[in-house]
Design a protein around this motif. Sequence first.
Motif: not given
Length: 286
Positions: A248-251, A273-281
């Motif tokens: 979902a993030v990549v799309r 929040t998106l930056y944190r999720r990108m880092k975790r992923l």
Amino acid sequence: MERHGLDPAAPAQGQRVDHSVVDESRARLDRFMTIAAPKLDQLFGLVGLSGCGVLLTDESGIILDQRCSDGDRTTFEDWGLAVGADWSEAAEGTNGIGTCLTEKRRITIHRDDHFLARNIGMSCMDAPIFGPDGGLLAALDVSSARVDQTEAYNRLIAAMVDQTAHAIEADFFRASYPKARIVVADSAEGGAATLLAVDGDDIVIGATREARKALGLSPSGTFTPRPASDIFGREDGPRGFEKAERAAVVRALTRANGNVSEAARALGIGRATLYRRMKRLGLDDT
């Protein structure tokens, strides 16, 4: 002779079914025949001037549709090549339509390859058409009663018949899954209708017969839906909810052309929040 009790010297003209049988088959295959009609017209446009006729049968070998020139119509009638005629192997022995349906493969029956002596003046080039469930649906036939029809010319026509049959099969498969994405799979057979139907959740919900064969699945019958990643063997990396979140993030980032702020708005979350999720992923700014 042994299976169907046919006499190769039988002089009688071929069998024809009642009009009600033809009407019933046409009604059952109405959508398919509507989709096939333009391709039949196109094929006849290529072979009609050489004295060939184009025929479409159901899975039992009953002719349901026909294209031929007015000048050749009487000849085809005399040969029993007309709507309602039964060209199964049980009725005619070895012949283009019946043998194609029996063996479920493209075939050319040239002149004295026919079982019945009364059919040895014609050449028949056929290819099977399979339905969205992988089951046998019809046969596409080009027949000629011209004495000067050579085997070399038959090979050219046979290639066109095969190509047209694949095109009809692909068009009907697409029409059978109007809301799905259609994915073309690799196939060893060039030109084959090797298609998969994938829904919005990346679940494969349908596959043509050739696609099933290419992927090692049952060639026909009810298709059991399964994740596209299972079909294509791409299970490396994250799984489960983490995999879905990453996708979902990549799309979102791809649609936003890499703009993190725009992607965050599309996902309904904050930029941080998106930056944190990108880092975790394991996703970086690129």
